[in-house]
Design an enzyme around this catalytic site. Structure first.
Site, PDB file in Angstrom:
ATOM      1  N   ARG A  78       0.836  -1.210   0.000  1.00 55.92           N
ATOM      2  CA  ARG A  78       0.000   0.000   0.000  1.00 55.92           C
ATOM      3  C   ARG A  78       0.874   1.265   0.000  1.00 55.92           C
ATOM      4  O   ARG A  78       0.522   2.262  -0.610  1.00 55.92           O
ATOM      5  CB  ARG A  78      -0.987  -0.002   1.167  1.00 55.92           C
ATOM      6  CG  ARG A  78      -2.021   1.127   1.081  1.00 55.92           C
ATOM      7  CD  ARG A  78      -3.133   1.014   2.120  1.00 55.92           C
ATOM      8  NE  ARG A  78      -4.179   0.093   1.731  1.00 55.92           N
ATOM      9  CZ  ARG A  78      -5.267   0.414   1.011  1.00 55.92           C
ATOM     10  NH1 ARG A  78      -5.450   1.660   0.628  1.00 55.92           N
ATOM     11  NH2 ARG A  78      -6.156  -0.490   0.698  1.00 55.92           N
ATOM     12  N   GLU A  83      -9.719   6.040   6.897  1.00 53.31           N
ATOM     13  CA  GLU A  83      -8.279   6.309   6.881  1.00 53.31           C
ATOM     14  C   GLU A  83      -7.865   7.545   6.077  1.00 53.31           C
ATOM     15  O   GLU A  83      -6.900   8.222   6.449  1.00 53.31           O
ATOM     16  CB  GLU A  83      -7.529   5.092   6.324  1.00 53.31           C
ATOM     17  CG  GLU A  83      -7.674   3.849   7.175  1.00 53.31           C
ATOM     18  CD  GLU A  83      -7.220   2.613   6.409  1.00 53.31           C
ATOM     19  OE1 GLU A  83      -7.989   2.145   5.535  1.00 53.31           O
ATOM     20  OE2 GLU A  83      -6.115   2.138   6.673  1.00 53.31           O
TER      21      GLU A  83
HETATM   22  N1  MTE Z   1     -12.417   5.604  14.241  1.00 55.60           N
HETATM   23  C1  MTE Z   1     -12.477   5.343  15.563  1.00 55.60           C
HETATM   24  N2  MTE Z   1     -13.223   6.146  16.344  1.00 55.60           N
HETATM   25  N3  MTE Z   1     -11.800   4.300  16.120  1.00 55.60           N
HETATM   26  C2  MTE Z   1     -11.015   3.472  15.352  1.00 55.60           C
HETATM   27  O1  MTE Z   1     -10.410   2.529  15.871  1.00 55.60           O
HETATM   28  N4  MTE Z   1     -10.162   2.967  13.088  1.00 55.60           N
HETATM   29  C3  MTE Z   1      -9.833   3.522  11.765  1.00 55.60           C
HETATM   30  C4  MTE Z   1     -11.053   4.214  11.154  1.00 55.60           C
HETATM   31  N5  MTE Z   1     -11.658   5.094  12.110  1.00 55.60           N
HETATM   32  C5  MTE Z   1     -10.925   3.732  13.938  1.00 55.60           C
HETATM   33  C6  MTE Z   1     -11.679   4.823  13.432  1.00 55.60           C
HETATM   34  C7  MTE Z   1      -9.356   2.530  10.816  1.00 55.60           C
HETATM   35  S1  MTE Z   1      -7.744   2.066  10.891  1.00 55.60           S
HETATM   36  C8  MTE Z   1     -10.160   1.994   9.855  1.00 55.60           C
HETATM   37  S2  MTE Z   1      -9.555   0.928   8.702  1.00 55.60           S
HETATM   38  C9  MTE Z   1     -11.583   2.330   9.760  1.00 55.60           C
HETATM   39  O2  MTE Z   1     -11.998   3.208  10.801  1.00 55.60           O
HETATM   40  C10 MTE Z   1     -12.394   1.042   9.849  1.00 55.60           C
HETATM   41  O3  MTE Z   1     -13.749   1.260   9.822  1.00 55.60           O
HETATM   42  P1  MTE Z   1     -14.606   1.487   8.490  1.00 55.60           P
HETATM   43  O4  MTE Z   1     -14.017   0.638   7.429  1.00 55.60           O
HETATM   44  O5  MTE Z   1     -15.949   1.062   8.895  1.00 55.60           O
HETATM   45  O6  MTE Z   1     -14.499   2.936   8.182  1.00 55.60           O
HETATM   46  N1  HPA Z   2      -5.797  -2.390   4.229  1.00 57.26           N
HETATM   47  C1  HPA Z   2      -6.031  -2.625   5.526  1.00 57.26           C
HETATM   48  N2  HPA Z   2      -5.968  -3.804   6.076  1.00 57.26           N
HETATM   49  C2  HPA Z   2      -5.641  -4.826   5.297  1.00 57.26           C
HETATM   50  C3  HPA Z   2      -5.381  -4.653   3.934  1.00 57.26           C
HETATM   51  C4  HPA Z   2      -5.468  -3.370   3.370  1.00 57.26           C
HETATM   52  O1  HPA Z   2      -5.255  -3.143   2.167  1.00 57.26           O
HETATM   53  N3  HPA Z   2      -5.069  -5.856   3.437  1.00 57.26           N
HETATM   54  C5  HPA Z   2      -5.118  -6.718   4.474  1.00 57.26           C
HETATM   55  N4  HPA Z   2      -5.480  -6.100   5.591  1.00 57.26           N
HETATM   56 MO1  MOS Z   3      -7.388   0.090   9.367  1.00 60.51          MO
HETATM   57  S1  MOS Z   3      -5.352   0.257   9.489  1.00 60.51           S
HETATM   58  O1  MOS Z   3      -7.277  -0.690   7.784  1.00 60.51           O
HETATM   59  O2  MOS Z   3      -7.652  -1.177  10.470  1.00 60.51           O
END
Ligand code: MTE
Ligand code: HPA
Ligand code: MOS
Length: 775
Positions: free
Chosen positions: A309, A730
């Site tokens: 990534r 993210e």
């Molecule tokens: N927001 C909060 N409040 N707490 C979290 O742990 N994790 C982040 C983001 N926002 C997180 C957060 C990460 S690393 C990811 S990948 C996404 O939320 C995952 O949730 P989603 O795919 O439903 O957005």
């Molecule tokens: N993003 C986050 N988490 C993951 C991914 C990715 O692309 N692939 C495997 N775990």
């Molecule tokens: Mo988020 S780093 O893809 O859990």
């Protein structure tokens, strides 16, 4: 009309009143034991023996377990090479090796000091350069090639060569890793865990205990934050608790202290990226050659995927006509680094943002000019270095709009004047961008499933593989299902995630948890909507009750589904204008013996990337945004303030604008923490010293921008995703980088031509050292 509304997060009340139940809030069960993992006091070498005989004599201590007690002692999402408990070879300092079990945590903490480790220390590697020198690698990626980077570099009027370095980051979720294992009949095991990946937790527990997958259930109600830290690394702790539960036939609770969690678990990957860039006199990038090195720590974990990534995001928001990008993950003797919001994307993108600041200094131009010049365009210069067309690309508009709304040009002039005048302070200003690819880069992970159950009173329960960690995925699922049925959001509950209800799920990660699970839930809801419409069609046609059969499949059903509309708690037949209340149609369905439950599987279409050629379409779409930050640095102390940050994001049409605003704001602040104050320190033995809030500095409210504007553009072009929304979790993390580039811009304002060597994070101390170089 639930979608698009600012309904409160489904746990907001619980979080402020204390009603939300986290793992360690679960009441103690009779006979339940506590588990304390203890780590080895060495970073490398061999563990010869552990003597816990004295500890076992202490009051409250019941048992101790080690690697020998496990049926199977290795796990790993991509490469199964990491021990759950150290057996012989030591990977890192404080790596869990023994589980002390007792009636209460106080007794265990007292007894801990009686545990003795006999260790034969070996040579340890703590830095990326040492690892490169010793050829200590975990993974080497296939290079990404576009055009002819060597030829373009040779021809370029200007070249810069260097290495960009960024540090790791502790997740600092408020709830440390926690789980309780309940032994059930016939050796089955029920695990309640704080995990982003219940399916992997189920699998790792089953393998560790010698059980089949159908003998283990993993339940996740919620996490007190995950941020990627609980994507893979929640699993081994669950296996530890399960081992104790299996051996002692008692429920076993393992809730890490903050310090243990920080010392034992992996963090964001530090990167050191060597590069050479060629550009013309105006600042147009003509060639980029780079080798990205990620510090994987002791084990593979998700590192290869994270490096991938990073390589996908090394272009940032900028077009690369000729590029050659290589990447390696090195193995060191530190905790095994893991997923963290952005998943390598920030480390890739920050490299080019840093390079652009260098080009600006070198050419004595404003960095925004360089960025605008290189920004991906709409019709030309819109294909990435891995061959994905950006499609509808809002980046040029985002730059233009934010430049205007943040008053960039005027402020730049004012800052230049201030810097010429001030003897005590220097200011910096910089605008950076995020173009974050949405999808798991491992194609098979882009799937999910959901089940929707409508009860006789018309209320609804939904279960998916998504895990709630604060990001609001449950609320979004609640909204899309309520919207589908035309009922209030309060009539829908999203239930705890369990591998018993939703199996073979992917982690809630890659920002696509909401995308995938909302889509699956909508698909399931649609099945029920169709049956209810079929029933109403029969009622309107006067079909006798007893003759209304099961709804046939749509093709044969002659169901004119388009003629039916679900809104305001009514099912309406549009041509006749006749309607029936939601409760009535649900009751009728029940008495006609029709199913009011549906399960659906969803997979993301259109993904295809060829790892051999490094070309294709790894992402479904991109989430884009820009941010501009202004900082002021004290020349005497290096201390700084963020005077102002403005963010502009394209999130398509938001399902819940308030939740998305929270995600953007929180991600930005977490991102700026990474690049400013969050620095990890180890002693010479590789023990983490910054393992508590007193030694590891996350941003507090005073560290956030004094003026903080978060805005969104209207994007009606986006058709890719659920209700035309875009993933948010993210992407805005990367906008925190603008604070670092602004600090670099401030330091550059004092440069007499020296190219900056500023690393990330840039603490006040680092700023002072950088400024001193220019004196
Ligand atoms: N927001 C909060 N409040 N707490 C979290 O742990 N994790 C982040 C983001 N926002 C997180 C957060 C990460 S690393 C990811 S990948 C996404 O939320 C995952 O949730 P989603 O795919 O439903 O957005
Ligand atoms: N993003 C986050 N988490 C993951 C991914 C990715 O692309 N692939 C495997 N775990
Ligand atoms: Mo988020 S780093 O893809 O859990």
């Amino acid at each position: 009309m639930s979608v698009g509304q600012n309904i409160p997060h489904d746990s907001s009340r619980g979080h402020v009143t204390g009603g939300s139940v986290f793992i360690d809030d679960r009441p103690l069960m009779t006979g339940e034991v506590q588990v304390l993992p203890i780590g080895v006091p060495a970073a490398a070498g061999t563990l010869k023996s552990i003597d816990f005989s004295e500890a076992l004599k202490a009051s409250g201590v019941l048992a101790a377990f080690t690697a020998q007690d496990l049926y199977h002692n290795s796990w790993g999402t991509i490469v199964p090479e990491q021990p759950i408990l150290v057996a012989d070879k030591i990977g890192y300092y404080d790596e869990p090796a023994v589980l002390l079990v007792g009636t209460d945590m106080e007794s265990l903490l007292r007894a801990k000091k009686f545990v003795r480790f006999e260790v034969e220390k070996g040579p340890a590697i703590f830095t990326i350069d040492e690892a490169i020198a010793k050829q200590s690698f975990i993974y080497k990626a296939n290079a990404f090639k576009v055009g002819d980077a060597d030829a373009a570099l040779a021809k370029a009027p200007h070249r810069l060569k260097g290495a960009f370095e960024c540090g790791g980051q502790e997740h600092f979720y408020l709830e440390s890793n926690a789980c309780i294992a309940y032994p059930l009949e016939d050796g089955q095991m029920e695990i309640h865990a704080s995990s982003q990946h219940p399916t992997e937790t189920q699998h790792v527990v089953a393998e560790a205990l010698g059980l089949s997958l159908h003998e283990v259930v993993c339940v996740v109600k919620r996490m007190g934050g995950g941020f990627g830290g609980k994507e893979s690394q929640a699993a081994p702790f669950a296996a530890m608790a399960a081992l104790v539960a299996q051996k002692m036939k008692r429920p076993a609770r393992l809730c890490l202290s903050k310090d243990d969690d920080m010392m034992m678990t992996g963090k964001r990957h530090p990167f050191k990226n060597y590069y050479e860039v060629g550009f013309d006199g105006d600042g147009k990038i003509l060639a980029l050659k780079a080798h990205l090195y990620a510090d994987g720590g002791a084990y593979a974990d998700l590192s290869s995927s994270i490096l991938d990534r990073a390589m996908f995001h090394v272009d940032g928001a900028y077009y690369l006509s000729d590029a050659f990008i290589e990447g390696s993950v090195v193995r060191t003797n530190l905790y095994s680094n893991t997923a963290f919001r952005g998943f390598g994307g920030p480390q890739g993108t920050m490299t080019i943002e840093s390079i652009i600041e260098d080009i600006a200094l070198y050419l004595k131009k404003d960095s925004l000019h360089i960025r605008e010049l290189n920004c991906y365009q709409k019709d030309v210069r819109n294909v990435t270095h891995y061959g994905q067309n950006l499609g509808h690309n809002p980046l040029p508009d985002l730059f233009t709009e934010l430049k205007k709304s943040s008053d960039y040009v005027t402020r730049r002039q004012e800052i230049d004047a201030f810097n010429a005048r001030s003897k005590t302070h220097v200011k910096g200003l910089s605008m950076t961008a995020t173009k974050f690819g949405i999808a798991f880069t491992a194609r098979f992970l882009n799937q999910g499933n959901a089940s929707v159950n409508v009860h006789k009173d018309g209320t609804v329960q939904v279960s998916t593989g998504a895990t709630e960690m604060g990001q609001g995925v449950n609320t979004k699922i609640q909204q899309v299902v309520a919207h589908a049925f035309g009922i209030p959001a309060q009539a829908v509950k999203v239930m705890a995630t369990s591998t018993e209800k939703n199996h073979n799920t992917s982690p809630t990660a890659a920002s696509s948890g909401s995308d995938i699970n909302c889509a699956a839930a909508m698909k399931a809801a649609l099945g029920i909507q169709k049956r209810l419409a079929w029933l109403f069609q029969n009622i309107l046609a006067g079909t006798p009750m007893n003759d209304i059969a099961e709804c046939p499949t749509l093709d044969e059903a002659q169901l004119r589904f388009d003629e039916f509309h679900f809104e305001d708690k009514m099912l309406t037949h549009l041509p006749s204008g006749k309607s029936l209340s939601w409760e009535d149609i649900v009751k009728q369905a029940y008495f006609n013996r029709m199913s009011l439950g549906e399960y659906a599987h969803f997979k993301t279409e259109g993904l295809g990337f060829d790892k051999k050629t490094s070309q294709g379409t790894p992402f479904k779409y991109f989430t884009n945004g820009v941010a501009v930050s202004e900082v002021q640095v004290d020349l005497l102390t290096g201390e700084y303030k963020i005077l102002r940050s403005d963010i502009l994001m394209d999130l398509g049409r938001r399902i819940n604008p308030g939740i998305d605003r929270g995600q953007v704001t929180g991600a930005f602040v977490q991102g700026m923490g990474w690049v400013t104050s969050e620095k990890l320190f180890h002693n010479k033995d590789g023990k983490l010293l910054s393992h508590s809030p007193t030694t590891y500095k996350i941003p507090n409210v005073q560290d956030t921008p004094r003026v903080f504007n978060v805005e969104f553009i209207e994007n009606h072009e986006n058709r890719e995703n659920v209700h035309r929304s875009k993933a948010v979790g993210e992407p805005p993390f990367l906008l925190g980088i603008s604070v670092w580039t602004a600090l670099k811009d401030a330091a550059n304002a004092k440069s007499k031509g020296l190219i900056s060597t500023l690393k990330s994070p840039a603490t006040p101390e680092d700023m002072l050292l950088e400024l001193a170089r220019h004196e």
